[in-house]
Write a protein that holds these residues in place. Sequence first.
Motif, PDB file in Angstrom:
ATOM      1  N   ASN A  74     -55.786 -59.406 -54.951  1.00 46.48           N
ATOM      2  CA  ASN A  74     -57.058 -60.002 -54.603  1.00 46.48           C
ATOM      3  C   ASN A  74     -57.349 -61.019 -55.694  1.00 46.48           C
ATOM      4  OD1 ASN A  74     -58.460 -58.606 -52.237  1.00 46.48           O
ATOM      5  ND2 ASN A  74     -57.705 -56.853 -53.391  1.00 46.48           N
ATOM      6  N   ASP A 128     -54.982 -50.329 -49.324  1.00 47.67           N
ATOM      7  CA  ASP A 128     -54.682 -51.130 -48.138  1.00 47.67           C
ATOM      8  C   ASP A 128     -53.339 -50.681 -47.579  1.00 47.67           C
ATOM      9  OD1 ASP A 128     -56.711 -53.470 -47.835  1.00 47.67           O
ATOM     10  OD2 ASP A 128     -56.333 -53.383 -49.981  1.00 47.67           O
ATOM     11  N   ARG A 186     -54.867 -64.582 -41.028  1.00 47.32           N
ATOM     12  CA  ARG A 186     -55.018 -63.135 -41.006  1.00 47.32           C
ATOM     13  C   ARG A 186     -54.825 -62.514 -39.636  1.00 47.32           C
ATOM     14  NH1 ARG A 186     -58.968 -60.572 -45.406  1.00 47.32           N
ATOM     15  NH2 ARG A 186     -57.391 -58.957 -45.167  1.00 47.32           N
ATOM     16  N   LYS A 226     -61.966 -52.754 -39.910  1.00 43.59           N
ATOM     17  CA  LYS A 226     -62.432 -53.950 -40.604  1.00 43.59           C
ATOM     18  C   LYS A 226     -62.016 -55.179 -39.814  1.00 43.59           C
ATOM     19  CE  LYS A 226     -58.422 -54.631 -43.613  1.00 43.59           C
ATOM     20  NZ  LYS A 226     -57.838 -54.438 -44.945  1.00 43.59           N
ATOM     21  N   HIS A 227     -62.654 -56.320 -40.022  1.00 44.30           N
ATOM     22  CA  HIS A 227     -63.745 -56.612 -40.950  1.00 44.30           C
ATOM     23  C   HIS A 227     -64.953 -56.876 -40.067  1.00 44.30           C
ATOM     24  CE1 HIS A 227     -59.917 -57.879 -42.797  1.00 44.30           C
ATOM     25  NE2 HIS A 227     -60.424 -57.454 -43.930  1.00 44.30           N
ATOM     26  N   PHE A 273     -66.294 -60.912 -44.814  1.00 41.11           N
ATOM     27  CA  PHE A 273     -66.672 -61.949 -45.775  1.00 41.11           C
ATOM     28  C   PHE A 273     -67.543 -63.051 -45.162  1.00 41.11           C
ATOM     29  CE2 PHE A 273     -62.472 -61.094 -48.156  1.00 41.11           C
ATOM     30  CZ  PHE A 273     -63.091 -60.545 -49.268  1.00 41.11           C
ATOM     31  N   ASP A 305     -66.525 -55.808 -48.434  1.00 40.21           N
ATOM     32  CA  ASP A 305     -65.188 -56.261 -48.781  1.00 40.21           C
ATOM     33  C   ASP A 305     -65.227 -56.606 -50.279  1.00 40.21           C
ATOM     34  OD1 ASP A 305     -62.548 -57.079 -48.791  1.00 40.21           O
ATOM     35  OD2 ASP A 305     -62.713 -58.292 -46.970  1.00 40.21           O
TER      36      ASP A 305
HETATM   37  C1  NOJ Z   1     -59.870 -58.280 -49.300  1.00 38.18           C
HETATM   38  C2  NOJ Z   1     -59.481 -58.134 -47.867  1.00 38.18           C
HETATM   39  O1  NOJ Z   1     -60.276 -58.971 -47.051  1.00 38.18           O
HETATM   40  C3  NOJ Z   1     -59.593 -56.711 -47.339  1.00 38.18           C
HETATM   41  O2  NOJ Z   1     -58.994 -56.657 -46.073  1.00 38.18           O
HETATM   42  C4  NOJ Z   1     -58.968 -55.727 -48.274  1.00 38.18           C
HETATM   43  O3  NOJ Z   1     -59.088 -54.429 -47.761  1.00 38.18           O
HETATM   44  C5  NOJ Z   1     -59.631 -55.857 -49.637  1.00 38.18           C
HETATM   45  N1  NOJ Z   1     -59.406 -57.201 -50.143  1.00 38.18           N
HETATM   46  C6  NOJ Z   1     -59.126 -54.835 -50.646  1.00 38.18           C
HETATM   47  O4  NOJ Z   1     -57.847 -55.117 -51.070  1.00 38.18           O
END
Ligand code: NOJ
Length: 762
Positions: A74, A128, A186, A226-227, A273, A305
């Motif tokens: 990240n 994840d 994505r 998600k998301h 997000f 997130d």
């Molecule tokens: C950002 C990603 O959007 C999300 O899918 C993920 O679970 C988190 N980072 C944690 O790694």
Amino acid sequence: MQDRHISRRAMLIGAGATAAWAASPARALLQQVAEIPLPADVAALPGRMTVEEKAGQLTLMAAAWAGGAAVSLNPAGAAGSFDQQLADVRAGRLTGVFNGNGTAMAKAMQTAAMRQGRLKIPLLFAADIIHGFRTVFPMPLAEAASFDPELARRTARAAGTEAAAAGIDWTFAPMVDIARDQRWGRGVEGAGEDVLLGRIMADARVRGFQGTRGLAAPDAVASCAKHFAAYGAAEAGLDYNTVDVSERTLREVYFPPFEAAFAAGSPTTMASFNELSGIPATANEWLLTQVLRREWGFGGLVVSDYTGDEELIAHGFAADAREATKLAFMAGVDMSMQSGFYLKHLPTLVAAGEVPMARVDEAVRRVLALKVALGLFDDPFRRIDPRREKTQIRTRAHLDLAREAGVRSIVMLKNDGGLLPLPRAGKRIALIGPFARGQHDLIGPWNVYGTDAEAVDLLTGMQAAVADRTAITVVDGSGIDAPLPGGIQAAVAAAQAADVVVLAIGETQRMSGEAQSRTAIVVPPAQMALAEAVAATGKPVVVLLRNGRALALEGAVLAAPAILVTWFLGSQMGPAIADVLFGRESPSARLPVSFPHATGQQPYHYAHKTTGRPNPPGAPQEYKTHYQEVPNDALFPFGHGLTYGRIAYAGLETGGGTLAAGGTLTVRATVTNSGTRAADEVVQLYVQDVTASITRPVRELKAFRRVRVPAGASQVVEFTLRRSDLTFIGRDLKPIVEPGRFRLWIAPSAQAEGVAGEFTLA
Ligand code: NOJ
């Protein structure tokens, strides 16, 4: 007739099934984590906690173990040191960590929590686990191509088992975002463009991760759908970008996979997000409280997130960290990931009377309930078992499943002249392209624990499949983005000396996934030059595409007689491709996303509307809906995929042609395989509501079946439609069904005619 590969539940969700939730037993089915009775000592905890300790229960951070490797997945964040993190655990400043590593870390942290923490609240370990743990399965988009929910359930079960053996309690999966713009990177993490397929895969994956023995089982991991929500609708396919969609589209397209995930028991969800029509999802009270909790009755946990709350400042929605905390928390985000904002600001917000303690207690209760449900209060070490960690990872059974899943995810777009399958002996093969060999770009984006080094590449897979491995000559021919000196000459020479060329080209795994948007969804130019040169030799070319999205194919790639979409297939990529290439297995997957003629058609999805000036079939007409350069439709549509059989559709029966109120309509078609190989055909049922009070798509998938059709055999495939399958979101934004005329197709893709007819809804 029923296909034994489709579970009863998947069929329920497919044909006739919208019933299961339109009539809203979904509400009753929802996993009510908040209603799990807490043991008295756990229920008493909030009464004993300081407000700082409560904020700690709402604070999740990337694991700092191993120098904070988790953060590298990240954007850089405050990982801190592992010692600092242990100190935070002891002081009750942390609810758990994510993307950490292994039972050694988990044991050290959990021991600190249970021995030295004042309140002895077990930690939660998240990760994840998107498409496998150490055994890596096909990317979710690839696996969606299998149109096989039972397969998705099994791979999620295997991934969950491996992850749980390594100390993980909670996965940030499944990703259930509908993706209709292939520029967005994505899409690779989800199930593609279609609502029904999205719902079915969401359901299967949640059930797979969580298993059948309850969340407390030591091999179960809790899911996180998600998301939430509409992250895939980012303007211009640009990741994190603005989303502005109507409430109707939210309810009809983007919400249903979440509802399916919750109905299957996902106890958590992650706020997305993006902003949603002006209000970021992370601070969207309507979304996270009004719809999710009040309307759907979701009793589980909402996590932000990664720094989603902090990002409210950059969105221009919150002035500072304190306000961002208040807005996210009061909108309904229970747990903050990675910013540390809740820990820092909730206590002062409570002291100032700006956040009620009751809201804090509610969020804490949800966290404790999740930990109770996962069995952590009974045994905080139930998933921390170094022996299982060693023995349950990359087992033979899981690797075999990865190969099976790989095979079932490969889509054959073309096979002119029956070039495929290739014979195992007697042909010289030139294997050309930057993806021909080597430990790279095999497992795909978003894998925390698996490695390309542990996966089997294409060359190795092919060598194991042929009678004489010296029959394969391998040449890279090109780099991925740039030519290789002398590459094309070497490739052309190899092609000339061979009987057939296998051309492995496409995208790297860094071209899709998070923050990887593309403005041209094509095979990169250097590889196109290679393809043109190889095609000019006149040798037959089999294109093996490596890709994390739909691509606009052109030139020599499109003209090749055979094209297989091989995505990123994971640990057993090479053997799975070889199985299909050499005919050990027939391809059987279908596109979960439409391949366009050109990038400029994006966003594109088959279930579009007609417009008031549809161009009639045939050439473009003046003042009708069309592009100047390319057709309106897809190059290869959603649902398309060939097999080694020769399949034809005939004999539509529409069961009297009227769906009576309260009744059902059974429709049938006969699928015949006149080829010489058995095939698994994915038979699809599409419907169009011809006239309605809200305009309806040209086609919508209502059900599908994977049926095995032996060579020379016919199968009658039957679907049962219910009134509730014909629901849409009406003018008052509530589900509605309107009587009238419907077209229907039982067909091999969203653009194929198959067999077509009509019926009336009384
Ligand atoms: C950002 C990603 O959007 C999300 O899918 C993920 O679970 C988190 N980072 C944690 O790694």
